[in-house]
Structures are given as structure tokens and as C-alpha cells.
Design a protein around this motif. Structure first.
Motif, PDB file in Angstrom:
ATOM      1  N   MET B  65       8.524   3.703  -0.018  1.00 39.16           N
ATOM      2  CA  MET B  65       7.507   2.689   0.268  1.00 39.16           C
ATOM      3  C   MET B  65       6.189   3.331   0.673  1.00 39.16           C
ATOM      4  SD  MET B  65       7.434  -0.801   1.248  1.00 39.16           S
ATOM      5  CE  MET B  65       5.914  -1.650   1.414  1.00 39.16           C
ATOM      6  N   VAL B  66       6.266   4.401   1.482  1.00 43.51           N
ATOM      7  CA  VAL B  66       5.042   5.106   1.869  1.00 43.51           C
ATOM      8  C   VAL B  66       4.390   5.725   0.649  1.00 43.51           C
ATOM      9  CG1 VAL B  66       4.195   7.059   3.180  1.00 43.51           C
ATOM     10  CG2 VAL B  66       5.799   5.525   4.195  1.00 43.51           C
ATOM     11  N   ALA B  68       4.497   4.612  -2.444  1.00 42.25           N
ATOM     12  CA  ALA B  68       3.834   3.565  -3.219  1.00 42.25           C
ATOM     13  C   ALA B  68       2.470   3.226  -2.614  1.00 42.25           C
ATOM     14  CB  ALA B  68       4.708   2.315  -3.274  1.00 42.25           C
ATOM     15  N   LEU B  69       2.423   3.099  -1.261  1.00 36.71           N
ATOM     16  CA  LEU B  69       1.154   2.799  -0.603  1.00 36.71           C
ATOM     17  C   LEU B  69       0.108   3.875  -0.875  1.00 36.71           C
ATOM     18  CD1 LEU B  69       2.337   1.748   2.925  1.00 36.71           C
ATOM     19  CD2 LEU B  69       1.076   0.370   1.362  1.00 36.71           C
ATOM     20  N   LEU B  70       0.526   5.147  -0.722  1.00 35.16           N
ATOM     21  CA  LEU B  70      -0.456   6.210  -0.856  1.00 35.16           C
ATOM     22  C   LEU B  70      -0.905   6.390  -2.295  1.00 35.16           C
ATOM     23  CD1 LEU B  70       0.830   8.764   1.713  1.00 35.16           C
ATOM     24  CD2 LEU B  70      -1.073   7.234   1.863  1.00 35.16           C
ATOM     25  N   PHE B  72      -1.349   3.926  -4.425  1.00 34.46           N
ATOM     26  CA  PHE B  72      -2.317   2.857  -4.635  1.00 34.46           C
ATOM     27  C   PHE B  72      -3.670   3.225  -4.038  1.00 34.46           C
ATOM     28  CE2 PHE B  72      -4.185  -1.103  -5.021  1.00 34.46           C
ATOM     29  CZ  PHE B  72      -4.434  -1.716  -3.815  1.00 34.46           C
ATOM     30  N   VAL B  73      -3.670   3.662  -2.763  1.00 35.17           N
ATOM     31  CA  VAL B  73      -4.940   3.971  -2.102  1.00 35.17           C
ATOM     32  C   VAL B  73      -5.609   5.167  -2.773  1.00 35.17           C
ATOM     33  CG1 VAL B  73      -5.960   4.665   0.078  1.00 35.17           C
ATOM     34  CG2 VAL B  73      -4.183   2.988   0.053  1.00 35.17           C
ATOM     35  N   THR B  75      -5.397   6.120  -5.969  1.00 35.17           N
ATOM     36  CA  THR B  75      -5.997   5.767  -7.258  1.00 35.17           C
ATOM     37  C   THR B  75      -7.296   5.016  -7.064  1.00 35.17           C
ATOM     38  OG1 THR B  75      -3.807   5.650  -8.203  1.00 35.17           O
ATOM     39  CG2 THR B  75      -5.550   4.620  -9.427  1.00 35.17           C
TER      40      THR B  75
END
Lengths: 157, 86, 104
Positions: B65-66, B68-70, B72-73, B75
Motif C-alpha cells: 500500500m505504501v 502504491a502511494l509513493l 502515484f506521488v 509520477t
């Protein structure tokens, strides 16, 4: 100077996600003793949420939310919490960061006092890491007119 | 079932190596950003499959999950930083 | 091998198929915007199917709920990232491919 993004989609999606990312960062800090996480990782995720606010909404809105004065206060507060709990253990007769001697102060058993001491230290570390990341990014964002003239990015022919 | 998960994992690793061709030879910088985002998406699934194989699912879910967050940010930040005026 | 395991195998195979076709599109398409279509849409659907398949495999527990959260997050965030890349490329002057380029 980072400008405002003029696009509705990116601003709306960022506005939806930022509170959930912060809630997840709090979960990662609190569950550091049981699953991967702890203070440093949670602080990085909190910093990433504020950086997301900065790159989508621009510098002016982000600085209204958290100004540079508050960032300075917050990273000092984080280090104060960490060192303060350690020194408090010194006052009660133990070694530095020996949380067991805080048991009569909190009216719990020594094992529970150690658990609470670790939790307090992790919270301090998390706040300090978050504010240092945001402060570095503010410092980079203020530098100069080189933003739109990238020398390494070439246009596709 | 575990053998099937091994097969999916190896298939995804091979696909990551194929996408890296576009990451190395893509003409211009935007092709490379798209390739890095695709690699990050496949890595997320590979991490979860590893969690199921080692039978410690709770640990690897938080890590993925971490990631996926990183992804996104990262990109979004790369697309904003590497934008050039015409 | 009960019913949920069979369903999980079906969803994971579908996810791997969509990953493979999205990668093939990323390699073979003639222009940047068409490649971005392939990787943006294909990868999003493939990740969603793979995560639903793994949620079926994990049984009815807290892990299943967390995997569904990751799936919803990826479903919202990946198209936004694709949109951001495409908009940055449009502002920088990357021109789309037209039919005249094919006959050259």
C-alpha cells in the motif's frame, strides 16, 4: 516558484486523497511494534501527503496551510519530545531511554511503561521527519527561474 | 495453488524486463515516465504474491500500500517538474 | 481446491493476460499518446483484476478488506497519473501521429 495546477481532475483527486494518506500514516506510526512501520516510515508518508498538496495546489495555498514558522516549531517539537522522554528517565534514576523507571509516574506496570515510552518516542520521530521533509521541499521550491528551462529534458522529435 | 502463484510471479517479472526496453530506448522523457509508472504497478502485484508465498500476508499488504502511494506521488511530481514551455 | 480458489485462479489469469497485452501495446504502438492509452487503461484493469483475485484467495478476513482498499485506490489514482503525464506532454508540444506519417 511552483504554480497552481489549472486542471480540475488533478486538484479534485488530490483533495480527496490527502486526508486518507494522513490517516494511513498515523496507522503506520502507531503499529510500529507489530508490523513494518514505526516513526521514520510514518513520517515519510506524512511528508509525502503535504508534498502532494504543494505540487497540485501551488505554493501559495500550501504556505497558507502550513507556514515556515510552523515547520520550524514542529521539527524542534519532535526532537524535544524524543530527548525529553529520554531525559525524564534520567531524572527518575534510570539510564537514558530506560522507560521502565517511569512506571510509578504513569501508575502502570513496568512492561506497559516501556510500551508507552516507545510509542511516545515514535510520535516525536514522526513529527520531526515530516517537518524536515516539508522544509527541504519548500527550500527547493523557492529556488530560481530554472524551472521551465530543463537542460536534460529534450522534446520528442 | 502455490505453484500457480509462482507462475504468475515469474510471468510478471518477465514483463517488467520487457517494459524496461521502453524505459531505456524511449525517444524523449515522457515515454520513460510512463515506463516507470508501469514498472511500479507490476511491482505492487509481485510484492503481494510474495506475501502469499511466504504465508505472512499482513506484513506485505502494508508495504504494497505504501508503494502504491509513493508511485502515484512520484509520477505526479515527475510530470510537473519535467514540463517544458514550447 | 474449493470454489474460491478456482475463482481466484480465473481472475489472476485474466489479470496476467491484460498485463501482457498492455506491455505489447507499449512496445509496438507508433506514437506516444497511443502508448499512453495502452499502459494507462490496460494496467489499471489488470491491477484491479489481480487484486480482486488475491482478495478471494485470502479468505474472509481483515487482509481481504485491506486488499480491496488498495484496489479502490489504484483504480482512482492510476488514471489520474496518466492524465497528468498526457497533459504535461501536450503542453510541451509533443504532436500526435497522423495518417500522413504512416505513408512516409
Amino acid at each position: 516558484m511552483i504554480h497552481n495546477s489549472t486542471d480540475v481532475i488533478i486538484k479534485t483527486v488530490a483533495r480527496i486523497f490527502i486526508p486518507f494518506i494522513q490517516l494511513y500514516a498515523l496507522y503506520v506510526i502507531m503499529h510500529g511494534h507489530y508490523s513494518p512501520g514505526g516513526g521514520f516510515q510514518g513520517g515519510v508518508i506524512l511528508g509525502a501527503s503535504l508534498i502532494l498538496l504543494l505540487i497540485t495546489h501551488g505554493e501559495r495555498v500550501a504556505m497558507q496551510r502550513i507556514s515556515e514558522n510552523w515547520i520550524t516549531i514542529l521539527f524542534s517539537l519532535g526532537v524535544l519530545i524524543y530527548a525529553g522522554i529520554g531525559t525524564l528517565c534520567l531524572f527518575f534514576g534510570g539510564n537514558f531511554l530506560d522507560y521502565g523507571v517511569l512506571a510509578p509516574l504513569l501508575h502502570v506496570s513496568p512492561a506497559a511503561a516501556r510500551s508507552l515510552g516507545i510509542l511516545g518516542v515514535e510520535i516525536g520521530v514522526g513529527i520531526a521527519v515530516m517537518s524536515v521533509m516539508v522544509s527541504i521541499f519548500y527550500n527547493i521550491a523557492r529556488s530560481g527561474p530554472y524551472r521551465n528551462k530543463g537542460t536534460t529534458a529534450r522534446r520528442e522529435s | 495453488m502455490i505453484d500457480f502463484l509462482y507462475g504468475i510471479g515469474f510471468g510478471l517479472c518477465f514483463l517488467v524486463l520487457v517494459v524496461l526496453y521502453r524505459g531505456i530506448f524511449g525517444p524523449g522523457v515522457y515515454n520513460r515516465i510512463a515506463a516507470v509508472s508501469a514498472v511500479g504497478t507490476k511491482t505492487l502485484i509481485i510484492l503481494l504474491i510474495m506475501g502469499f508465498i511466504y504465508n505472512r500476508v499482513d506484513m506485505f499488504i502494508d508495504i504494497s500500500m505504501v508503494y502504491a502511494l509513493l508511485n502515484f506521488v512520484g509520477t505526479l511530481a515527475a510530470a510537473k517538474y519535467l514540463e517544458m514551455e514550447k | 481446491m474449493n470454489f474460491w480458489h478456482v475463482l481466484s485462479i480465473l481472475f489472476l489469469s485474466g489479470g496476467l493476460f491484460f498485463f501482457a497485452t498492455a506491455t505489447l501495446g507499449l512496445l509496438r504502438f507508433p506514437d506516444f499518446y497511443t502508448r499512453l492509452h495502452a499502459t494507462g487503461k490496460g494496467d489499471t484493469l489488470a491491477v484491479f483484476l489481480c487484486l480482486i483475485g488475491l482478495a478471494f484467495y485470502a479468505g474472509f478476513s481483515l487482509s481481504c478488506l485491506k486488499i480491496i482498499f488498495i484496489a479502490v485506490f489504484m483504480f482512482l489514482a492510476q488514471p489520474t497519473a496518466t492524465h497528468a503525464i498526457s497533459r504535461a506532454a501536450m503542453k510541451s508540444g509533443v504532436t500526435p501521429w497522423t495518417k500522413e506519417d504512416a505513408t512516409k
